[in-house]
Design a protein around this motif. Structure first.
Motif: not given
Length: 154
Positions: A21-29
């Motif tokens: 989870f620490a290496t996942r980037k949140p994609d807001w789009f």
């Protein structure tokens, strides 16, 4: 049938198939409707890449399914949509109301909390809203490596 991999080969396979989870980037789009107030949410991809330009290149390549963690702030959700494959939501934290509806806009809904799960069959309109006062996290899985989404009214 067990395959005879060396320890070194197993280490390479293991390292290529871990996503923290620490290496996942949140994609807001990640979805078209996330640009609209009321539908804002972030997708953290673990297995499979999305159609968004912000897709996480570090996601584990998909085979037969995708797996993501969705972050949904209070008052936000997803518009009614469907896929050509099944979709599963598994609540981890918080509470969200999930719904299914028909083409006439008739809706049935249930509020789910931690450790609750809902399965959405292919071609059934569904969505969700976080109508609580706290953010929610849930796991979402789709039954295809790169599914298409169909939004109601489009």
């Amino acid at each position: 049938m067990a395959l005879n991999y060396s320890k070194e080969e197993l280490e390479v396979i293991l390292d290529k198939h871990i996503a923290t989870f620490a290496t996942r980037k949140p994609d807001w789009f990640a979805f078209e409707d996330t640009k609209i107030e009321g539908f804002r949410r972030a997708q953290h991809r673990f297995i499979g890449a999305g159609a968004s330009a912000n897709s996480d290149v570090n996601a584990i390549p998909a085979g037969a399914f995708t797996l993501s963690i969705m972050y949904v702030p209070p008052g936000q959700g997803a518009a009614a949509h469907t896929h050509e494959v099944e979709e599963v939501f598994f609540m981890l934290q918080g509470h969200c109301t999930f719904f299914m509806e028909n083409e006439q806009g008739e809706r049935v809904e249930k509020k789910l909390g931690p450790w609750d799960c809902i399965w959405c069959p292919p071609d059934v309109l569904h969505g969700f809203v976080n109508d609580s006062v706290e953010p929610c996290y849930f796991q979402t899985m789709l039954g295809k490596g790169r599914p298409k989404a169909y939004v109601a009214g489009q």
